[in-house]
Design a protein around this motif. Sequence first.
Motif, short mmCIF file in Angstrom:
data_model
loop_
_atom_site.label_atom_id
_atom_site.label_comp_id
_atom_site.label_asym_id
_atom_site.label_seq_id
_atom_site.Cartn_x
_atom_site.Cartn_y
_atom_site.Cartn_z
N ASP A 6 -16.53 8.40 10.77
CA ASP A 6 -16.25 8.20 12.18
C ASP A 6 -15.43 6.92 12.36
O ASP A 6 -15.63 5.94 11.63
CB ASP A 6 -17.55 8.09 13.00
N PRO A 7 -14.53 6.92 13.33
CA PRO A 7 -13.64 5.76 13.53
C PRO A 7 -14.36 4.44 13.77
O PRO A 7 -13.83 3.38 13.42
CB PRO A 7 -12.82 6.16 14.76
N GLU A 8 -15.57 4.47 14.33
CA GLU A 8 -16.24 3.20 14.60
C GLU A 8 -16.63 2.46 13.31
O GLU A 8 -16.92 1.28 13.34
CB GLU A 8 -17.48 3.39 15.48
N HIS A 9 -16.59 3.16 12.17
CA HIS A 9 -16.90 2.53 10.89
C HIS A 9 -15.65 2.03 10.16
O HIS A 9 -15.75 1.45 9.09
CB HIS A 9 -17.64 3.52 9.97
N ALA A 10 -14.49 2.29 10.74
CA ALA A 10 -13.22 2.00 10.06
C ALA A 10 -12.65 0.66 10.47
O ALA A 10 -12.74 0.26 11.62
CB ALA A 10 -12.21 3.10 10.39
N PRO A 11 -12.03 -0.03 9.52
CA PRO A 11 -11.29 -1.24 9.89
C PRO A 11 -10.04 -0.85 10.67
O PRO A 11 -9.41 0.16 10.38
CB PRO A 11 -10.92 -1.86 8.54
N VAL A 12 -9.71 -1.63 11.68
CA VAL A 12 -8.54 -1.36 12.51
C VAL A 12 -7.27 -1.74 11.75
O VAL A 12 -6.26 -1.05 11.81
CB VAL A 12 -8.63 -2.11 13.85
N GLY A 13 -7.33 -2.83 11.02
CA GLY A 13 -6.18 -3.29 10.27
C GLY A 13 -5.17 -4.02 11.13
O GLY A 13 -5.42 -4.36 12.28
N ASP A 14 -4.01 -4.23 10.56
CA ASP A 14 -2.92 -4.94 11.23
C ASP A 14 -2.03 -3.92 11.94
O ASP A 14 -0.97 -3.53 11.45
CB ASP A 14 -2.13 -5.75 10.21
N VAL A 15 -2.49 -3.48 13.10
CA VAL A 15 -1.77 -2.47 13.88
C VAL A 15 -0.43 -3.02 14.35
O VAL A 15 0.57 -2.29 14.37
CB VAL A 15 -2.63 -1.98 15.07
N GLY A 16 -0.39 -4.29 14.70
CA GLY A 16 0.85 -4.89 15.20
C GLY A 16 1.98 -4.80 14.19
O GLY A 16 3.11 -4.42 14.54
N THR A 17 1.71 -5.14 12.94
CA THR A 17 2.75 -5.08 11.92
C THR A 17 3.14 -3.64 11.63
O THR A 17 4.34 -3.32 11.53
CB THR A 17 2.28 -5.77 10.62
N ASP A 58 -4.39 -4.51 5.05
CA ASP A 58 -4.53 -4.55 6.51
C ASP A 58 -3.44 -3.73 7.20
O ASP A 58 -3.69 -3.03 8.17
CB ASP A 58 -4.49 -5.98 7.04
N VAL A 59 -2.21 -3.80 6.67
CA VAL A 59 -1.11 -3.02 7.24
C VAL A 59 -1.35 -1.52 6.99
O VAL A 59 -1.11 -0.70 7.88
CB VAL A 59 0.26 -3.47 6.69
N LEU A 60 -1.86 -1.18 5.81
CA LEU A 60 -2.19 0.22 5.53
C LEU A 60 -3.26 0.72 6.50
O LEU A 60 -3.14 1.83 7.03
CB LEU A 60 -2.67 0.38 4.08
N ASP A 61 -4.29 -0.08 6.71
CA ASP A 61 -5.32 0.30 7.69
C ASP A 61 -4.71 0.41 9.09
O ASP A 61 -5.07 1.31 9.86
CB ASP A 61 -6.47 -0.71 7.69
N GLY A 62 -3.79 -0.49 9.42
CA GLY A 62 -3.12 -0.43 10.71
C GLY A 62 -2.31 0.84 10.87
O GLY A 62 -2.30 1.46 11.95
N ALA A 63 -1.63 1.27 9.81
CA ALA A 63 -0.87 2.53 9.86
C ALA A 63 -1.81 3.71 10.07
O ALA A 63 -1.50 4.62 10.84
CB ALA A 63 -0.05 2.71 8.59
N CYS A 64 -2.96 3.68 9.42
CA CYS A 64 -3.94 4.75 9.61
C CYS A 64 -4.49 4.73 11.04
O CYS A 64 -4.72 5.79 11.63
CB CYS A 64 -5.07 4.62 8.60
N THR A 65 -4.67 3.55 11.59
CA THR A 65 -5.11 3.45 12.99
C THR A 65 -4.06 4.05 13.91
O THR A 65 -4.40 4.76 14.87
CB THR A 65 -5.40 1.98 13.36
N LEU A 66 -2.78 3.79 13.63
CA LEU A 66 -1.71 4.40 14.43
C LEU A 66 -1.76 5.92 14.33
O LEU A 66 -1.64 6.61 15.34
CB LEU A 66 -0.34 3.90 13.97
N ILE A 67 -1.94 6.43 13.12
CA ILE A 67 -2.03 7.88 12.93
C ILE A 67 -3.20 8.43 13.75
O ILE A 67 -3.06 9.44 14.44
CB ILE A 67 -2.16 8.23 11.44
#
Length: 178
Positions: A6-17, A58-67
């Motif tokens: 579930d998304p609440e368990h996921a790191p958000v990462g560096d969404v900005g970058t 962090d950027v990889l996690d951010g890309a996954c958050t964008l997806i």
Amino acid sequence: MSSPYDPEHAPVGDVGTALMMIDSQLKSIHDGRTEADPEQQALTQQFAASLGREGLDDVLDGACTLIYMFMTWLREAHEDHDKDVIEYVVPNLVATMRMMPKSVRPEAIPTMAGLVIAAGTGLSPNLWRRQYGDWTEEELNPLEATAFLLAEHINRITDDPDFAIRMITEALSRSDED
């Protein structure tokens, strides 16, 4: 029933970058540039190297958050028309990736489709991917291409070349206010 994905368990990462990288690609395509700018590529590689392993993760996690965010928007838009987001988005995404052999090797397509399906069903794409081990270098361009293609798909649906980026920027602004 709760899932460890579930998304609440996921790191958000560096969404900005991650968002900045996608926005840069969208702008270059809309400016008519079809070839990668060598200077821009060198700057991106230099920036990625400066992040170090933790920053890159962090950027990889951010890309996954964008997806995840893009697929959430697409799921809601499709549900408004009684359509299944997986049925309409994934085949288009896979077909487009198959036409991009320089950026997306064929063996990476199933993983990217899995990320999109996970996000489309409300699961965290980065946690779903993490169960298979660390990201490989061969998956980095396909991950970026996946986020880019989803953003471009949203922009085409809305007939607004900046909609996807603006949607995420506004969501980030609202979260900063909270």
